[in-house]
Design an enzyme around this catalytic site. Structure first.
Site, PDB file in Angstrom:
ATOM      1  CG  HIS A 103      11.808  -1.034   2.740  1.00 30.34           C
ATOM      2  ND1 HIS A 103      12.053  -1.778   1.903  1.00 30.34           N
ATOM      3  CD2 HIS A 103      12.006   0.231   2.516  1.00 30.34           C
ATOM      4  CE1 HIS A 103      13.054  -1.129   1.121  1.00 30.34           C
ATOM      5  NE2 HIS A 103      13.040   0.180   1.407  1.00 30.34           N
ATOM      6  N   GLY A 104      10.768  -3.191   7.077  1.00 31.51           N
ATOM      7  CA  GLY A 104      10.106  -3.202   8.386  1.00 31.51           C
ATOM      8  C   GLY A 104       8.974  -4.417   8.371  1.00 31.51           C
TER       9      GLY A 104
END
Lengths: 138, 687
Positions: A103-104
């Protein structure tokens, strides 16, 4: 439903020899089924981690509090993203630290959350230096 | 279930039982004479379809459990061996895996039907809430079932979902430990998930009984939303509803069979054909398509705890629907505004599903937030407001009046709903795997593609030769036994040829009487020996990158097809992403590295490999393997042959699957046709 005795026994402390890890490299060991990143940080990485204004961080913590004094070059963190438990990739992202592909979330060279949905820094597992080149995790 | 029955069986033995346990009367009053509204449309057959799917899942699941091993080291292999060696194991597994998707597809249609026709309104509130409970149980069951094959997506899906609970303040960490039974997702987790996955379907069956009971007390709702008043408004359940449901189930089975026999991996993720590895996170963790809208809600809220709350309340809010929507008119048929907002809501759900499969960056995040707001606004703002300001059209006095006034408009709404339901289904399938900057592999003409696909024996035999002489020095083929070479649908060797082929190999056996391990010639029952004793040795000998086992490689690799190709693929039965990719990588080595791409020391440039830097040197060159049958000895031919061979190793029963699929389709089409005409006959005097 809590962990059984054999699972707990298998989670006993482990010793890791640090001498083969060159500066700028890192290794991943497993303890209690969790990946532990041990990074031999470069001078640049340490300076970057210490130059940050701690109060501006999402989860304020100084680099000094996350490493053992006298062994500043060694960063030992549990490599599990504090968002939803993926394994971040070392030496990626914009902060010379870790980048979580799920999710970065991005962590800096001290394993602190800098950007993304994760709420907290990468946790530091309990460990101590047995000698200058050996640590005991757990 | 609607009051005491006055049914008396004529057979004296049955009378004897009936006096002691009035079970025949119960069945008779609930499923034979039970009055069912005369105006029900086909959306009402989804209740029967769901019962059918639940029965199917329990039946196939119980048999699968007889062959499955719930252990972290053995689960993946046991599923593979189940598919390969158990009689019709491939069929059972496909039925169960696709069945889960079909079950959810049917439940979404069922829920949206309830939403559209106001089936949750007084006096059916408890019926509706029981339905929401069933849906929650289904989600838990589906999630735990997806973990059992213990592939990469299983493992990481379990990690992400169990970590959701760690967001709960104070007790979160303890709950996660209880779920795991250890310090991380591992063998104890798999064991308890297996136990619960076996238990929950029976809990669902129990709640379904309550659901049906509540239904039979309150009576069925109907498209016009007026309660039956006289006997003219209803027909007896049997034969009218029974035969109509039968026809609905038969049509649904056609769709179900399409997946089972022709597209078994369409709804799955290629990563789940890679065994679970706690040290490697897949680049994109995507849940199964039926969770995607909720996953999108989770991710669009930047705070972890708020995200988890948002996701769960998206489901829990359904429980309060009977009180959020206070409008007295049940059916949206007579509510011009509610009807429009309903379709907007369906579109919001589909788009959320699409976003759930996209990487959480840029425009997707903003769109996710807007749609999350829309989702909740429908329940919290639109419905309460509409019940106050909307002016509904006049509702017919009775069902029979509504039937007399029936116009062609219903057909249009059915068509719209079909399109939307289909889009919901396919819109959520988008493969989130980013293409990571590599070129798309070119398509090939494979003999095994399409509904009548088959393996070419000569190609398989040549592919085996390429594997043996080239690939096998680094890559294992550990799920293939020598005996498989002589099995139907394979390379077509005789049993004696397979035995001779096996005896060329040295296989480690033991211990003997002295306690020593020894080597002996291979037997047909032995599996292809792997070139390296373990993964670490494979890694050490290959510059840090372990060559993957090739048994499943054509199913474990894929590439994103993108919109709208993945919808087209459903109709063309395109399933060959894996073989296309493998063949492209084998031919994608180029000496000249394009500008802007840097290849690290010890890696090679490959046009189709994600990231372009592959550790494997160019494996094939012209003339490297000699062919006896005069086929060209070129890299293109080698790649085609070995890829076909590897498709067979991944799917040894493919020919049987497609052959049986054709038979099943012939049967189902005839069966559905017969059901349709029987239904027409039964209903002839009821419309």
């Amino acid at each position: 439903m809590n962990p059984d005795a054999s699972t707990i026994a298998a989670g006993a402390p482990i010793e890791v020899d640090l001498s083969p890890v060159a500066e700028g490299q890192d290794i991943k060991v497993f303890w209690r089924g969790k990946p532990i990143y041990i990074s031999h940080r470069t001078k640049k990485q340490i300076d970057e981690a210490r130059a940050v204004n701690v109060a501006s961080l999402p989860d304020p913590q100084s680099d000094e509090a996350r490493v053992k004094s006298g062994h500043e070059q060694w960063l030992v963190v549990i490599g599990i993203c504090t968002h939803l438990g993926c394994i971040p990739i070392a030496h990626e992202g914009n902060y010379d630290g870790f980048f979580c592909p799920c999710h970065g979330s991005q962590y800096d060279s001290s394993g602190r959350i800098r950007q993304g949905p994760a709420p907290a820094n990468l946790p530091v597992p309990p460990y101590q230096f047995v000698s200058d080149t050996k640590i005991q995790i757990g | 279930m609607s009051g005491p029955s006055d049914y008396q069986p004529s057979n004296p033995a049955l009378q004897w039982i009936e006096r002691r346990l009035p079970i025949i009367g119960l069945v008779h009053s609930s499923f034979v004479v039970y009055p069912t509204p005369r105006n029900l449309n086909y959306w009402w057959t989804f209740g029967a379809i769901l019962s059918f799917m639940l029965g199917m899942q329990i039946l196939t699941g119980v048999i699968l459990a007889m062959h499955y091993t719930p252990h972290a080291d053995l689960a993946f292999k046991s599923v593979e061996l189940l598919v390969r060696d158990v009689n019709y194991g491939w069929l059972l597994r496909n039925m169960h895996a696709c069945g889960a998707s079909m079950f959810f597809f049917a439940v979404y249609v069922h829920m949206l039907r309830g939403l559209y026709y106001g089936s949750y309104k007084e006096p059916r509130e408890v019926l509706w809430i029981l339905g929401v409970i069933i849906y929650l149980l289904m989600m838990a069951t589906g999630f735990m079932g997806y973990v059992l094959p213990w592939g990469q997506m299983s493992f990481w899906g379990a990690t992400v979902i169990t970590n959701l609970f760690s967001a709960i303040p104070y007790v979160g960490e303890s709950i996660v430990t209880l779920l795991w039974g250890g310090y991380s997702v591992g063998n104890p987790t798999l064991n308890r998930f297996f136990s619960l996955h076996y238990l929950l379907p029976f809990v669902i069956a129990g709640v379904v009984v309550l659901h049906v009971w509540a239904l039979h007390v309150a009576g069925q709702n109907n498209p016009d939303g007026v309660e039956p008043k006289t006997e003219k408004d209803t027909v007896p359940f049997t034969p009218h509803a029974t035969i109509k449901d039968g026809f609905g189930v038969a049509c649904f089975m056609l769709l179900y069979a399409w997946f089972i026999f022709y597209m078994p991996n369409y709804l799955g993720d290629a990563d789940n054909y890679i065994p679970a590895n706690p040290g490697v996170t897949p680049p994109h963790i995507v849940p199964e398509w039926y969770y995607l809208p909720f996953y999108a809600i989770l991710r669009s809220i930047p705070n972890k705890l708020a995200g988890v709350i948002g996701m769960f309340s998206a489901i829990i809010i359904l429980c309060f629907l009977p009180w959020l929507d206070a409008a007295r008119t049940k059916s949206s048929k007579y509510r011009p505004l509610a009807k429009q907002f309903f379709w907007i809501f369906v579109a919001v759900c589909i788009l959320l599903g699409y976003l759930g499969a996209q990487p959480p960056e840029g425009i997707y995040v903003i769109a996710g937030r807007v749609l999350t707001f829309c989702y909740f606004a429908y329940f919290l703002i639109v419905l309460p407001l509409l019940s106050r300001i909307e002016k509904p059209r006049p509702v017919p006095n009775s069902i029979s009046e509504a039937i007399l006034a029936k116009s062609g408009k219903a057909v249009a709404s059915v068509a719209v709903m079909l399109v939307a339901a289909g889009a919901l289904f396919f819109g959520s399938l988008q493969d989130a795997r980013a293409n990571e900057g590599s070129d798309k592999p070119p398509g090939n003409k494979w003999s095994f593609a399409g509904p009548f696909g088959h393996y070419d024996r000569g190609t398989l035999q040549r592919g085996l030769k390429v594997y043996k002489e080239v690939c096998s020095s680094c890559h294992g083929l550990s799920y293939i036994a020598f005996r498989n070479l002589a099995e139907a649908g394979g390379p077509g060797y005789s049993v004696a040829q397979a035995a001779a082929f096996a005896s060329d190999y040295k296989v480690k056996d033991g211990p003997n009487d002295a306690g020593d391990m020894f080597e002996r010639p291979g037997r047909p029952a032995d599996y292809f020996p792997s070139p390296f004793p373990n993964e670490q040795a494979a890694r050490a000998a290959n510059g840090g990158a372990a060559p993957p086992d090739l048994s499943l490689i054509t199913k474990a690799r894929s590439y994103g097809r993108g919109f709208p190709m993945f919808i087209v693929d459903f109709f063309t039965q395109y399933q060959e992403q894996g073989p296309d990719y493998v063949s492209a990588v084998l031919q994608g080595f180029e000496d000249k590295v394009p500008e802007g791409v840097t290849i690290p020391e010890g890696s090679y440039y490959n046009k189709y490999f994600p990231g372009h830097a592959i550790k494997m040197p160019k494996p094939l060159s012209d003339g490297q393997v000699t062919y006896d049958d005069g086929s060209p000895t070129t890299v293109a031919q080698y790649s085609k042959d070995v890829t076909t061979f590897l498709m067979w190793t991944a799917e040894p029963h493919m020919e049987a699957r497609k052959r049986m699929g054709f038979q099943v389709f012939i049967f189902l089409i005839i069966f559905a046709g017969l059901m349709y005409f029987t239904k027409k006959k039964v209903w002839a005097d009821s419309h």
